[in-house]
Design an enzyme around this catalytic site. Structure first.
Site, mmCIF file in Angstrom:
data_model
loop_
_atom_site.group_PDB
_atom_site.id
_atom_site.type_symbol
_atom_site.label_atom_id
_atom_site.label_comp_id
_atom_site.label_asym_id
_atom_site.label_seq_id
_atom_site.Cartn_x
_atom_site.Cartn_y
_atom_site.Cartn_z
ATOM 1 N N HIS A 238 0.870 -1.178 0.000
ATOM 2 C CA HIS A 238 0.000 0.000 0.000
ATOM 3 C C HIS A 238 0.904 1.224 0.000
ATOM 4 O O HIS A 238 1.869 1.278 0.759
ATOM 5 C CB HIS A 238 -0.886 -0.037 1.250
ATOM 6 C CG HIS A 238 -2.027 0.928 1.225
ATOM 7 N ND1 HIS A 238 -1.834 2.292 1.253
ATOM 8 C CD2 HIS A 238 -3.369 0.735 1.185
ATOM 9 C CE1 HIS A 238 -3.012 2.888 1.224
ATOM 10 N NE2 HIS A 238 -3.958 1.968 1.181
ATOM 11 N N ARG A 258 -6.763 10.235 0.076
ATOM 12 C CA ARG A 258 -6.655 10.691 -1.319
ATOM 13 C C ARG A 258 -8.036 10.759 -1.964
ATOM 14 O O ARG A 258 -8.314 11.625 -2.781
ATOM 15 C CB ARG A 258 -5.710 9.757 -2.094
ATOM 16 C CG ARG A 258 -4.240 10.069 -1.786
ATOM 17 C CD ARG A 258 -3.305 9.013 -2.361
ATOM 18 N NE ARG A 258 -3.395 7.755 -1.641
ATOM 19 C CZ ARG A 258 -3.421 6.559 -2.197
ATOM 20 N NH1 ARG A 258 -3.387 6.443 -3.507
ATOM 21 N NH2 ARG A 258 -3.491 5.468 -1.452
#
Ligand SMILES: Cc1cc2nc3c(=O)[nH]c(=O)nc-3n(C[C@H](O)[C@H](O)[C@H](O)COP(=O)(O)OP(=O)(O)OC[C@H]3O[C@@H](n4cnc5c(N)ncnc54)[C@H](O)[C@@H]3O)c2cc1C
Length: 615
Positions: A238, A258
């Protein structure tokens, strides 16, 4: 040792693992009248699923009514670089909305849209806002709902009970030996089918978002029982784990940051993702900050910002900045949400992130940028199963959730794990129900097999001298981090495999001090077998796959190679007891599914509009 002294418990089916996949599978079995035992090595409700933050992906179309299962399917296949099992990806995309609505019916309270529907947020690789969520604490709501529902189905739960190994009657499953973690006493489950839902194996790496439970137990147990592991080279790093302070390095910073508009910046204040847009995604990604800003303010014609490219792309881009000397002070990149959203919105949409940074890093994310870097997060590979029934090549043995391979191919999209758990958990449950209807009689327990399992566990306590389990684990984590990491070469991997084989020798002489009660050193030593099987499988598959695809990056074989798209890599225990790795040809895709996955987004959107008008 007399095996007759060990308590035997009978069930039709044992589900090993009580995360989302195990709970959903157990509910299905119990709803269909099977006597169901659910075994987990921590407390019920403490599985990895509870840590899930950002949300569950399903094409409900609540936040953007253009969404459809075909577009979710296309996104998943492209995210997985077309290595996904086509049928599994189809079932996943088609059934996810039904599974989410079912959760709501069972009491899950998701965040709502202004008009009262389940709200959905943006995430990397998903064309539309698709993740149903509860702030950034989605997993908690899901597990609580499944747990409540499951308990009322009459499932028997065995908590703090570690499954050690599977038992077979000839070639089919007959049970499992397990141990109570507190007393160290053994217990035998006698059953007709077992569903493995033990999650992944991130604890083989030093920097990981995974908790102590992720030691690859399902992979190890399945492998020892003769099942096949598939595509283990695809381990997801990740892109955004915490990098500071060192004590919590690797802890996840959800992609929802995000999704809510967070941007990535290097030490020169450059928004570097604009320089890292792969050709495959360029038509669907904003190439100016102005367009990204329009997207954030809800302009449906604007394309998604490059921060929301798939995880493999973002993780490699951060690594590139760090290597080029443009990283943050502690070896990551800056993730900034403070300049993008109002403090009250950040606290409302990302409460766990606000709390996590405040408490662990003394940083206020409503005022300052976070420092983030790649962390080992998820296994796309796992136990090989049939798409519709989730059964392995061992009759009576099933696997689902992160433990199983297939849905996600070479790279998983965020939010697609939680939906996979529910869709494939249900399929595994009905697979077990159907299997049990076809078998005659109850498979027999084999005392010698059970004795062998108990003996190999107790040998660890009974040796006079031996290797320290914690040190073996530390050495393994160092090795996997350095040799089987985010960027790989034949040389690194070959050295890695050599190192793993040496650690197997240490493991064969591992010694835990103390008695069998309350002995974490013993538990650590026992889990090493599974960590080593997992690590060896990842390293061997990674060395075999001579291309870079999704999460598997070989700098000696850059780029995707068409010939490798034809193969899955299968790992199994050979008759000599060593691990074999071979590439096998994949089935040809269903032409209709291939057509959907390969259509341009404009063509598919037009087709979906047309489909919806016909409905
Ligand atoms: C911090 C974090 C955030 C995430 N956020 C998201 C997200 O927003 N959306 C998303 O889709 N995915 C997310 N993921 C990924 C997702 O949470 C996991 O992939 C998923 O929960 C795995 O579910 P599972 O049911 O397969 O396994 P788990 O939930 O991990 O459950 C595994 C179970 O197996 C048991 N077990 C293991 N070994 C044994 C054994 N030997 N004996 C007995 N029991 C055993 C454990 O006790 C546990 O009950 C996130 C992951 C992390 C770490």
């Amino acid at each position: 040792m007399d095996i007759a002294d060990i308590k035997v418990i009978e069930h039709d089916v044992i589900v090993l693992g009580a995360g989302g996949a195990g709970l959903r599978a157990a509910i299905e079995c119990s709803m269909n009248g099977l006597s169901t035992g659910l075994v987990c090595k921590s407390l019920l409700g403490k599985a990895h699923t509870v840590m899930a933050e950002g949300g569950i992906a399903a094409s409900l179309g609540n936040a953007d009514d253009r969404d459809h299962w075909k577009i979710h399917f296309r996104d998943t296949m492209r995210g997985g670089k077309f290595l996904n099992n086509w049928r599994m990806a189809e079932l996943h995309a088609k059934h996810a909305p039904e599974r989410v609505r079912e959760l709501e019916e069972w009491g899950a309270v998701f965040d709502r849209t202004k008009t009262g529907f389940i709200n959905q947020r943006n995430f990397g690789g998903h064309r539309y806002p698709r993740l149903a969520h509860v702030g950034d604490r989605t997993g908690l709501e899901i597990i609580r709902t499944l747990q409540d529902h499951g308990i009322h189905q009459g499932i028997d739960v065995y908590m703090e009970c570690t499954g050690l190994d599977l038992l077979k009657d000839d070639d089919r499953i007959s049970g499992m030996v397990a141990m109570w973690r507190d007393s160290g006493e053994f217990i035998i489950f006698h059953c007709k089918a077992i569903i493995l839902a033990t999650g992944g194996g991130g604890k083989a790496w030093k920097i990981t978002s995974n908790s102590w439970e992720y030691t690859g137990d399902g992979y190890g147990m399945a492998y020892e029982a003769g099942a096949e592991l598939m595509d283990m080279e695809f381990t997801q790093f990740h892109p955004t784990g915490m990098v500071w302070p060192p004590s919590i390095r690797g802890a996840l910073v959800t992609e929802a940051v995000r999704g809510e508009g967070g941007i990535l910046i290097n030490s020169e204040k450059n928004q570097f993702m604009y320089d890292n847009i792969p050709d495959r995604f360029s038509a669907e990604t904003a190439d100016t900050k102005e367009e990204a800003a329009r997207w954030l303010s809800g302009d449906k014609d604007a394309r998604r910002p490059p921060e929301l490219l798939t995880r493999d792309v973002v993780a490699r881009a951060i690594r590139k900045e760090v290597e080029a000397g443009r990283g943050s002070p502690h070896g990551g990149a800056f993730l900034d949400i403070a300049s993008r959203r109002r403090p009250e919105d950040i606290k409302r949409k990302l409460p766990s992130m606000y709390h996590q940074f405040k408490v662990l890093a003394e940083l206020d994310i409503t005022k300052n940028a976070m420092e983030v870097g790649p962390t080992l997060h998820y296994f796309m590979g796992g136990v090989r199963v049939d798409a519709d029934s989730q059964m392995t090549n061992v009759p009576g043995l099933f696997a689902c959730g992160e433990c199983a391979a297939g849905v996600h191919g070479a790279n998983r999209l965020g939010g697609n794990s939680l939906s996979d758990l529910l869709v494939c958990g249900k399929l595994a449950g009905s697979g077990a129900v159907n299997y049990i209807q076809t078998i005659s009689g109850r498979p027999k327990l084999n005392d010698d097999q059970a004795k062998k399992v108990v003996r190999s566990a107790t040998n660890i306590l009974n040796r006079d001298h031996g290797e320290n389990p914690y040190l073996i684990h530390e050495d393994l984590q160092e090795l996997m981090q350095n040799n089987v990491g985010i960027v790989r070469t034949d040389e690194l991997l070959s050295e890695g495999i050599k190192g793993i084989l040496a650690l197997w020798d240490n493991f064969n002489n591992v010694k835990a001090d103390g008695a069998s009660q309350f002995n974490p050193g013993w538990h650590q030593a026992i889990s090493l077998r599974n960590l080593l099987v997992t690590s060896e499988a990842v390293a061997r598959a990674a060395r075999m796959r001579e291309e870079s695809r999704g999460a598997h990056s070989r700098i000696d074989f850059e780029g995707e190679r068409d010939e490798w798209l034809q193969y899955n890599i299968i790992l199994k225990k050979s008759s000599s007891g060593t691990m074999s790795a071979e590439k096998i040809l994949r089935d040809k895709p269903d032409p209709e599914l291939e057509r959907i996955a390969k259509l341009s987004i404009e063509e598919l959107e037009a087709e979906v509009r047309h489909d919806k008008l016909q409905d």
